[in-house]
Design an enzyme around this catalytic site. Structure first.
Site, mmCIF file in Angstrom:
data_model
loop_
_atom_site.group_PDB
_atom_site.id
_atom_site.type_symbol
_atom_site.label_atom_id
_atom_site.label_comp_id
_atom_site.label_asym_id
_atom_site.label_seq_id
_atom_site.Cartn_x
_atom_site.Cartn_y
_atom_site.Cartn_z
ATOM 1 N N CYS A 72 8.966 15.735 -14.191
ATOM 2 C CA CYS A 72 7.539 15.862 -14.490
ATOM 3 C C CYS A 72 7.072 17.286 -14.222
ATOM 4 C CB CYS A 72 6.736 14.888 -13.641
ATOM 5 S SG CYS A 72 4.965 15.137 -13.828
ATOM 6 N N GLN A 293 1.398 -6.884 -7.926
ATOM 7 C CA GLN A 293 2.410 -5.909 -7.523
ATOM 8 C C GLN A 293 2.672 -4.923 -8.654
ATOM 9 O OE1 GLN A 293 3.831 -5.555 -4.634
ATOM 10 N NE2 GLN A 293 3.143 -7.408 -3.594
ATOM 11 N N TYR A 328 -0.759 -13.289 4.991
ATOM 12 C CA TYR A 328 -1.096 -12.128 4.153
ATOM 13 C C TYR A 328 -0.569 -12.393 2.739
ATOM 14 C CZ TYR A 328 -1.096 -10.096 8.863
ATOM 15 O OH TYR A 328 -1.287 -9.845 10.201
ATOM 16 N N CYS A 432 5.656 -2.905 4.589
ATOM 17 C CA CYS A 432 5.539 -1.666 3.802
ATOM 18 C C CYS A 432 5.428 -0.458 4.729
ATOM 19 C CB CYS A 432 4.354 -1.741 2.845
ATOM 20 S SG CYS A 432 2.811 -2.098 3.664
HETATM 21 N N1 SAH Z 1 2.518 -10.844 -0.791
HETATM 22 C C1 SAH Z 1 1.240 -10.481 -1.330
HETATM 23 C C2 SAH Z 1 0.815 -9.049 -1.005
HETATM 24 C C3 SAH Z 1 0.664 -8.737 0.433
HETATM 25 S S1 SAH Z 1 -0.142 -7.200 0.668
HETATM 26 C C4 SAH Z 1 1.259 -10.642 -2.835
HETATM 27 O O1 SAH Z 1 2.310 -10.581 -3.445
HETATM 28 O O2 SAH Z 1 0.188 -10.758 -3.438
HETATM 29 C C5 SAH Z 1 -1.038 -7.527 2.129
HETATM 30 C C6 SAH Z 1 -2.199 -8.487 1.947
HETATM 31 O O3 SAH Z 1 -2.784 -8.723 3.222
HETATM 32 C C7 SAH Z 1 -3.346 -7.976 1.082
HETATM 33 O O4 SAH Z 1 -3.565 -8.923 0.064
HETATM 34 C C8 SAH Z 1 -4.544 -7.889 2.036
HETATM 35 O O5 SAH Z 1 -5.756 -8.229 1.417
HETATM 36 C C9 SAH Z 1 -4.184 -8.906 3.075
HETATM 37 N N2 SAH Z 1 -4.755 -8.766 4.435
HETATM 38 C C10 SAH Z 1 -5.096 -7.633 5.079
HETATM 39 N N3 SAH Z 1 -5.459 -7.893 6.351
HETATM 40 C C11 SAH Z 1 -5.347 -9.245 6.511
HETATM 41 C C12 SAH Z 1 -5.547 -10.126 7.627
HETATM 42 N N4 SAH Z 1 -5.957 -9.665 8.798
HETATM 43 N N5 SAH Z 1 -5.315 -11.436 7.439
HETATM 44 C C13 SAH Z 1 -4.890 -11.907 6.244
HETATM 45 N N6 SAH Z 1 -4.678 -11.120 5.169
HETATM 46 C C14 SAH Z 1 -4.901 -9.808 5.302
#
Ligand code: SAH
Length: 475
Positions: A72, A293, A328, A432
């Site tokens: 790039c 994702q 999450y 992550c």
């Molecule tokens: N596995 C999920 C993505 C996870 S990313 C998928 O494929 O959709 C992390 C996620 O945690 C996000 O959606 C975010 O909104 C959520 N999150 C952040 N803090 C949180 C908390 N304290 N309790 C529950 N969820 C939370």
């Protein structure tokens, strides 16, 4: 060492933001755009007591790990990719090394244990002619602005500023993006439709959001505008629908003085209000405001690994009727994967819209054994645990498997404590950020869990990000 000094330095390491690190007489320098193994000439821009930041002036002798040509042309200015100069195998080595180092240094995990349990990083296969995986993102958000000649332009923000450097050909995105942006910019020019100007809070088009279904080949275009309508929309629709795969054209209304990209309301201009795509066999409906994702190919590998680690088809107790928590859970990607092999899955997520998507995705896939809760995992799970004991004469709530996929800050201790109290056979931790992962692993190892398998997955080639999956088993 002082500002403006020019030094020769050998780059021996890489920092967490992808910057090269070298030492001159014991003084540490962070130098962007260099890679380990480079011998460079650099100019000191900022000097602190024991370390400083320098700017790359010249590569005196390139590292073996450096690509011959960075694909790039704007990689250095853009900053969206941090390590495009590194050969892809070196990127993978660096990412795996970072995970390992954090687990040892922050997590206190014995080296021998990691040597036994850590599997090789899952890289992305390259497609196309660029010699490394590119074009993997299914989502792109281009800010729209005005170039020096006064024409509408799409690109990226220069450095930390809000002035736009035109570039409609981001190599991380899909190739059709360039064509779509070309149509939108030509349309704006033809009718004198102005790009949004932040300072004046005037003008119309703020951003263009593009999404692409890798399996379905469906395309979504969403124009984020500072008004309720676009003039001459019929013509825009006519031009955009000439592109094969066009499925959804919408407006997102954002009239606020804010740097939040998307507003709340969506207006359908043409087609459907969402596109459809798959991860594995599970189908998802994705609307402009949904989370999804961004690298579906690697996500499938990552979540398949999480499923494998969950061991739901294993011998003994891990039969089809296992009780699984997915904390999450977002839009339920992991939950719905797990639900195909578990008795019952409980998903917990703090964003209500994501839970709505999760429920809808369960329904369109005919999955009936997943239940979703809105709230903070560190509140929902402990409350559930306490309530359960109250309602069951003191008997403790149990789970067979608990999966967590937290944001970068990792899990609250309150949550980890309840997880351990529930005594699942297995905990699968998808992370992550390997630094907070390491911290949380340390806690769980102190509560009767031990690492059984670890594997990093590269979801974001050319960036410094890396995902990790860890299986912890009950001792
Ligand atoms: N596995 C999920 C993505 C996870 S990313 C998928 O494929 O959709 C992390 C996620 O945690 C996000 O959606 C975010 O909104 C959520 N999150 C952040 N803090 C949180 C908390 N304290 N309790 C529950 N969820 C939370």
């Amino acid at each position: 060492m002082q500002k403006n000094d020019v030094v020769e330095v050998w780059i021996e390491d890489m920092g967490i933001n992808g910057e090269g690190i070298g030492k001159v007489d014991g003084y540490t320098l962070f130098i962007k755009d260099t890679v380990p193994g480079d011998m460079v000439e650099a100019k000191i821009m900022k000097a602190k007591k024991s370390y400083g930041y320098a700017k790359l002036i010249k590569i005196l002798a390139p590292s073996d790990g450096r690509v011959k040509k960075v694909p790039c042309p704007v990689a250095r200015k853009c900053g969206g990719c941090q390590i495009q100069e590194m050969a892809y195998e070196k990127q993978l080595e660096y990412k795996e090394g970072k995970v390992k180092e954090n687990l040892i240094r922050i997590g206190g995990v014995p080296k021998e244990l990691l040597e036994r349990t850590m599997e090789p990083i899952v890289g992305m296969e390259e497609s196309g002619k660029l010699g490394a995986p590119f074009h993997y993102r299914n989502k792109a958000q281009f800010p729209i602005g005005t170039d020096r000649e006064g024409n509408p332009a799409a690109g990226f923000y220069a450095g930390r500023t809000h002035s736009i450097i035109p570039n409609t050909n981001c190599l991380l995105g899909v190739e059709v993006n360039e064509k779509i942006l070309g149509i939108i910019l030509a349309f704006m020019k033809k009718y004198g439709i102005k790009a949004y100007d932040e300072k004046q809070h005037a003008g119309l088009v703020r951003h263009v959001l593009l999404r692409y279904g890798f399996k379905t080949k469906e395309i979504m275009v969403c124009l984020v505008i500072n008004a309720d309508a676009v003039p001459h929309k019929e013509e825009l629709i006519r031009d955009l629908t000439g592109i094969e795969g066009m499925t959804s054209i919408t407006l997102n209304i954002n009239k606020e003085k804010t740097n939040v990209i998307m507003g709340r309301s969506i207006q359908l201009l043409w087609g459907k209000s969402y596109i459809t795509d798959y991860i594995g066999d599970v189908k998802y409906q994705i609307s402009p405001l949904s989370f999804f994702q961004v690298n579906p190919v690697q996500t499938e590998k990552l979540y398949s690994l999480a499923l494998e680690y969950a061991g739901l088809y294993g011998a003994g107790k891990m039969a089809r009727d296992a009780v699984v928590w997915d904390l999450y859970c977002g839009i339920g990607t992991i939950s719905l994967f797990l639900a195909q092999k578990a008795g019952k899955v409980y998903g917990v997520e703090v964003v209500p819209q994501a839970i709505e998507d999760a429920r809808n995705n369960a329904a369109i896939n005919g999955i009936h054994n997943a239940e979703f809760f809105v709230g903070r995992a560190e509140e929902i799970l402990p409350e559930y645990y306490e309530e359960y004991a109250k309602n069951h004469g003191g008997e403790k709530a149990c789970a067979d498997v608990i999966v967590v996929d937290p944001p970068r800050k990792g899990c609250e201790e309150e949550l980890l404590r309840t997880m351990a109290d529930m005594q699942p056979e297995r905990i699968v931790y998808v992370s992550c950020d390997s630094a907070t992962l390491a911290r949380d692993v340390k806690y769980l190892r102190g509560r009767g869990y031990e690492i059984e398998r670890v594997r990093a997955v590269d979801q974001f080639p050319h960036t410094v990000h890396v995902e990790t999956v860890v299986l912890l088993g009950r001792k």
